[in-house]
Structure formats: C-alpha cells, structure tokens
Design an enzyme around this catalytic site. Structure first.
Site, short mmCIF file in Angstrom:
data_model
loop_
_atom_site.label_atom_id
_atom_site.label_comp_id
_atom_site.label_asym_id
_atom_site.label_seq_id
_atom_site.Cartn_x
_atom_site.Cartn_y
_atom_site.Cartn_z
N ASP A 201 0.86 -1.19 0.00
CA ASP A 201 0.00 0.00 0.00
C ASP A 201 0.89 1.23 0.00
O ASP A 201 2.12 1.12 -0.07
CB ASP A 201 -0.98 -0.02 1.20
CG ASP A 201 -2.33 0.58 0.81
OD1 ASP A 201 -2.35 1.76 0.41
OD2 ASP A 201 -3.36 -0.12 0.90
N HIS A 273 -2.67 3.11 -4.72
CA HIS A 273 -2.08 2.66 -3.46
C HIS A 273 -0.65 2.16 -3.70
O HIS A 273 -0.24 1.14 -3.14
CB HIS A 273 -2.94 1.57 -2.82
CG HIS A 273 -4.23 2.12 -2.24
ND1 HIS A 273 -4.30 2.76 -1.03
CD2 HIS A 273 -5.48 2.14 -2.74
CE1 HIS A 273 -5.55 3.15 -0.80
NE2 HIS A 273 -6.29 2.79 -1.83
N GLU A 338 -9.79 2.83 -5.32
CA GLU A 338 -9.49 4.25 -5.11
C GLU A 338 -8.34 4.76 -5.99
O GLU A 338 -7.38 5.37 -5.48
CB GLU A 338 -9.14 4.49 -3.63
CG GLU A 338 -10.25 4.03 -2.70
CD GLU A 338 -9.88 4.11 -1.22
OE1 GLU A 338 -10.67 4.64 -0.46
OE2 GLU A 338 -8.81 3.62 -0.84
C1 TNX Z 1 -10.90 1.77 2.10
S1 TNX Z 1 -11.50 -1.00 1.08
C2 TNX Z 1 -9.78 1.17 1.56
C3 TNX Z 1 -8.58 0.99 2.38
C4 TNX Z 1 -8.72 1.67 3.72
C5 TNX Z 1 -10.11 1.39 4.28
C6 TNX Z 1 -10.32 1.94 5.65
C7 TNX Z 1 -10.50 -0.53 0.11
C8 TNX Z 1 -10.46 -1.34 -1.06
N1 TNX Z 1 -9.77 0.57 0.33
O1 TNX Z 1 -7.45 1.45 1.68
O2 TNX Z 1 -7.73 1.17 4.55
O3 TNX Z 1 -11.08 1.95 3.41
O4 TNX Z 1 -11.51 1.43 6.22
#
Ligand code: TNX
Length: 651
Positions: A201, A273, A338
C-alpha cells in the site's frame, strides 16, 4: 426459569424463519462455532488416552492428524497421539478421505463426524476432513482435568458459502510472522477458508521481490506515522515503522496456511495505493521529478503506477514471483481500489496508449490496464480478484469482485453475472469500532457491533435466484491505519469474526443470536487460553425501561464470559472494581421522582474489564430518563470523505 423461558421464546421466534432451524438450540457440551448443520447428541462419551491412535493413510488425513496433535500438545501437556495406517477395533480416531467421485454432497468441504464411546470417525473430502477436525477440537475440553472426554454425537455439516475470508492489512502496520500464523489458525478454527493478505500500500511494501530489492529496501520503511488524526496541520509521531516478509517467510506462512486448510489470497494493489513502490522505483510513475515517498498519513494519493510498457513489465515480474510463492492460491488480488487518475490525465504515456488502442480517456486506459494485467495472471493459470471500484467502467468481466462499497454495488455485479464476495464496509470492516467511537480506541467510521455482524446476510433480500449463485461469500477486513499491534488486531477481530464465520458457514435459517452468545461464552474461555485479546462484551441484562408508578421490576445481570465478575453503580458514576459487586438480581420499585440509572461492567477472570453498559428505569417524562447525550471527544469523520485525491487534505 425465566431466563430459560426467554431463551425458548427467542428460539421459537428464530424458528419462524424460512429455513431449517438448529437441531439443538442449546448445545451444552456440543458447543461449536460456526454451528453445524445437524448435531445429534447420543449417549456416552469418548475418552482420549495416550494409547488412542489416529488412523490416517493419505496426505489429507495426515495433515488433519497433525492438527489434532498440535492442539493436544498445546492444551494437554505435550500429548501426542500415535498415527497408524490401519484401523484398530477401538480407541481410535479414524480420518477417512473421500474421493471426489465417492462424494455426493453439495459442497466439497462437507464432512461427517461420529463420536461413539468406542471410536471417533471423521469422513470428508480433502478439504472437508479438516473441517470435521475443527469441530472435534471445539468439542474437546481445553484442560486435561478429568481426562479428555468428548461427548458422543453425530454431526453432518457443510458450508453455506464457498468463500469465507479473513483479511489483514500488513502494509499500514507490519504484523510479525508469528502473529500472521496465529491469525490464520484462529480463522481456520471457525472454518474460514481464505486469508486475504494485503501486502502492499502507500505506507509500506511488505513482500520481498528478488528481482527488485529496492521495493523492500526503500518501500518497507517509513519515517513516521501521523499522530492520531492530526492530518492538517500535520503532526507526526517521530517513530519509524518498517518490516517485510522475506520469500522464506512467505513460503513458511503459505505452508502453515495449507496445513490449516486455509488458502492465501495475496494482494498486490495497483495501479493506485502504490506510493511505497514508487518511492523505491519512481521510474514506474507518470511524473518525473515528483517527490514520491512512502506515505506517513492516510487517505487517497495521486502516486499511481503509470501504464507504460516498462511498468507493465515490472508488474508482471512482481506478479510472477508472487504467483510462484503461492502455489495453492487459485486467486491473485490485483487491488484496483481508489485509483486517483490525476497524473494519467496529463501523461504523454497515457496519451500515446489511448491513440494506439483507440481509447477515449484515462478511465478507458484503466480498463485496458486491468485487462492487460488480468490476462497475464490468467495466462499463469490464476483467477483475478479486484475491488468493486474496478467495475465502474465494466472492467474485467472475468474478475471476482470484492464489493466493499455497499451491498447494492455487489448486487449489481452479481446480476451482471460476475462472482462477488460481499464485504460492505459498514458491516464487515473490523477496523470500525464495536461501540460508540468515543468510547473505543481510535478507529474509523461508525459502530459495527457484534449483533450487527451477526445480523448480516451476504444475500440481499431482493436477489434473484439466478444471482444468488454468483455471491460466493463474504470476508472480514482489518485495515490497520489505527491498529498498530497484534493485540489491537485481536481486540478488533474477536468476537466479531466468530459471528461472521457463523453467518457464512451455517444455514441462513439457523441464525440464532441468543444461542450463538451461549456458545460464545465457552469460546471466550478458550480464547483466553490461547492468549487472544478479544473485546470483552458489556454485561447482559441492562436496558432502558419506562415503568408505571409503583411497578416492581427486576434487573437481572449476567456475564458474557464464564467466571466474569460484575460491578455496578446506581448513582450515574462510572463503575470500577471498587463498585458494588453484583450478587443476585436487583428487585426494585419504580417511584415518581426517583429514576434509576444502573451502570455495570464485567471483569474477566484474567482481570480485563469491559466498557460499562447502562440501563435507565423510570416513569415517563422524568429528566434523568432522557437519553444520554453523546459527547464526541474525537473527530470521527471518515477518512474516505477525502475523495478529492488531495494527499493529506483531511479535516
Ligand atoms: C478503504 S477497502 C480502503 C482501504 C482503507 C479502508 C479503511 C478498500 C479497497 N480501500 O485502503 O484502509 O477503506 O476502512
């Protein structure tokens, strides 16, 4: 008596549900989580002695035999049973592997377990057999005491869903190998069959890749971590964080998972990420002279991989090593959550790809990228998993979708024929607090209680029968932004993991929270023995009640944990171990002008304390009867409010 009536009444209510109820509502000695499909208690018991033989003659049998011996060695003073290929007349535990042809059941994870006073027999396919062993282990006493006696019973069992996962983010905070193994073993105890290992990440790259040593040399270290939620102005804690798994560690953990009947799904998050990887290899980003660094704060970042030929070659090299390290995993998770496409928008590399491939914008480039990576993984014989963010543009119809952005998006994916693993963040994200956020350790989002988790059903009410088969399961996720230690992971995960495991394994109609909590009481005692820092639930029996003047009422408290001690106050102060110890039900009279506020805690035999539960008892419209005001001492805004892609722009 009253309590028994309540249990029976609640059980009868639960039976009103569509599917078959539990055979044995209050299981007593046969207390297994997740509850098996059919349990029949028969007379007598089997006693394990040092002479008891385990009969096993193939790979699966020997693997499951090792689980029995590992358990006995730990819990019963190093006892190790002999293993033989030939069945004796009696005093044996027979592990029989059924070939897939012989197997008739609906699931290749089903098993039959029969305990008689003479012998124990477990039969199942390669995967089912160890599930039977997990049930057997839960039927064993944890201490030798009066001998290792197992109640005679017949169990026939199979899972409701074929993907039952537990995830762990080791990128935000590194977790040592010993803990990862403990986590896998505890997941296996509840018959969870997948461990999703989130290895990379923005804040850390945690897997050794031989061809690119800088990934861990640079990417596994960060200078410090943001202190609490002090994002703006930023305050760091000044403490370096580092750690990664060597390939030897990874092979060791993968073998351990296999021995425990668990398959690992490794995740290499891309193209977003990726800040830690880009800090090591800025040449794989779209910007030159850009300050790529291992991030010390949370949220979304534009530091994403550039889809150039050289980045694709790099990612394929990384995946090639990952695929070799996890020979048992049918799935490789390629992330896709994301993704901030800011850098792609203005990138000449992206422009060239789009012209060459006839793509209209960077969203289409993303689809092309995933397709390319996906095809590579598939060419190596594995299936792709990606986060549901990836289906916005209809990427990778062949990918299994992990649906975290709500049940609806998962439903839509299932309707469009994709396989889906349901993990709505408001229920299955165990980085959420288990009670009001201001009372719990610093965390993200709103409360997700044990009962919320138990109430979860991965199949939405309006799912069409043809979509149901596409929903292959669900998963608990543990994101570790604010979870820095194994003990804290355990606190967040237990007992919620047990609740989720039951909802994924046991038939939908076997849902029975009261019964679950009874079995959970036994489980707490066992978790104590395994040194698991589970969250201690508040005492049972307090609630807000509106009463009539002169009405007699009883406050009947009980501990969720065997041997737990309850202390309470009646004056609104916070209870502690100096408060009144609870001995027996409190019998009270409701009087005008004398509202009662009772607060109680439970203290476990190990001396750990729960939060206080409270109950208000009074006549209508009394000031003290108003609901308590919740004071937010900590900012609780969700990190993901920061969707504008600006790093550190959190409130
Ligand atoms: C969303 S779930 C994210 C993570 C974060 C999390 C915190 C996802 C695919 N991405 O990067 O750690 O929310 O709850």
């Amino acid at each position: 008596m009253k309590k028994l009536c309540l249990v029976i009444a609640l059980f009868l209510c639960a039976c009103g549900e569509s599917e078959k109820p539990l055979d044995e509502p209050v299981t007593g000695e046969v207390s297994i989580i997740p509850h098996p499909r059919f349990v029949k208690r028969i007379g007598g018991q089997f006693e394990i002695t040092p002479q008891t033989l385990i009969v096993a003659d193939d790979e699966a049998g020997l693997r499951c035999a090792a689980l029995i011996n590992a358990f006995l060695a730990e819990t019963h003073g190093g006892l190790s049973l002999g293993i033989s290929g030939v069945a004796g007349e009696s005093n044996s535990i027979i592990l029989r592997t059924i070939s897939p042809n012989e197997h008739q059941g609906s699931s290749d994870e089903s098993y039959e377990l029969k305990v008689t006073p003479r012998r124990i027999e477990i039969s199942g396919t390669e995967h089912g057999l160890c599930n039977g062993v997990q049930s057997l282990l839960q039927m064993m006493p944890d201490e030798a005491g009066n001998g290792i006696r197992i109640p005679a019973a017949e169990i026939s069992d199979a899972p409701r869903f074929r993907y039952r996962g537990a995830h762990l983010d080791v990128a935000r905070h590194f977790m040592p190998v010993a803990f990862v193994k403990k986590y896998i073993r505890l997941a296996a105890r509840y018959k969870l069959n997948y461990f999703h290992w989130h290895l990379t990440d923005d804040q850390g790259w945690r897997i050794e890749i031989r061809k690119y040593p800088r990934l861990t040399e640079i990417g596994s270290k960060r200078r410090e971590t943001v202190r609490g939620k002090s994002y703006q102005p930023y305050v760091g804690d000044g403490k370096p964080v580092e750690g990664f798994y060597t390939q030897e560690d990874i092979r060791d953990v993968a073998a351990y998972a296999r021995a425990n009947n668990v398959t690992i799904v490794p995740e290499i998050d891309m193209p977003g990420h990726a800040a830690a990887a880009l800090a090591a290899h800025p040449e794989f980003g779209c910007r030159q002279k850009y300050p790529y660094t291992v991030k010390t704060t949370w949220g979304g970042f534009p530091d994403v991989f550039c889809p150039s030929d050289q980045t694709l070659a790099f990612l394929e090299d990384v995946l090639a090593e990952v695929i070799d390290l996890f020979p048992d995993s049918p799935y490789i998770h390629i992330g896709g959550d994301e993704v901030d496409l800011t850098h792609w928008k203005t990138s000449p590399v992206v422009r060239t790809i789009n012209e060459r491939e006839g793509l209209k914008d960077e969203n289409e480039t993303l689809r092309w990228f995933v397709e390319r990576i996906g095809s590579y993984v598939e060419s190596r014989g594995r299936k792709i998993i990606c986060w549901d963010d990836m289906i916005k543009n209809g990427q990778m119809p062949r990918a299994v979708i992990m649906s975290w952005n709500g049940i609806d998006i998962g439903s839509r994916a299932a309707r469009s024929g994709r396989e889906v693993i349901m993990m709505p963040d408001e229920i299955t994200y165990f980085d959420r607090p288990q009670a009001s956020p201001e009372l719990e350790p610093l965390s993200l989002g709103k409360k997700t209680s044990l009962s919320d988790v138990y109430a979860f059903d991965p199949i939405p009410k309006d799912a069409r029968p043809e979509d149901v088969k596409n929903i292959i399961g669900a998963q608990a996720c543990v994101w570790t932004e604010f979870i820095k230690t194994p003990e804290h992971v355990e606190y967040m995960v237990f007992p919620r993991l047990a609740a989720l495991a039951e909802r994924l394994w046991s038939p939908a109609g076997a849902k029975d929270f009261v019964n679950f909590r009874m079995r959970l009481a036994n489980e707490f005692a066992r978790l104590d023995r395994y040194d698991v820092n589970y969250r201690i639930p508040e005492p049972y029996g307090l609630s807000d009640r509106v009463l009539a003047n002169g009405e007699k009422f009883v406050v009947d408290l009980s501990s969720p944990i065997p041997g737990g001690k309850i202390y309470y106050t009646q004056d609104g102060t916070e209870p502690n171990t100096n408060s009144t110890p609870y001995q027996s039900p409190l019998i009270k009279l409701a009087k005008a002008g004398e509202p009662l506020l009772i607060k109680a805690i439970v203290v476990s035999p190990k001396g750990r304390q729960s939060l206080a539960a409270s109950g208000r008892y009074g006549l209508p419209r009394q000031p003290a009867f108003a609901m308590p005001r919740v004071v937010n001492r900590l900012p609780t805004r969700d990190l993901r409010a920061n969707k504008n892609g600006k790093a550190n722009a959190l409130p």
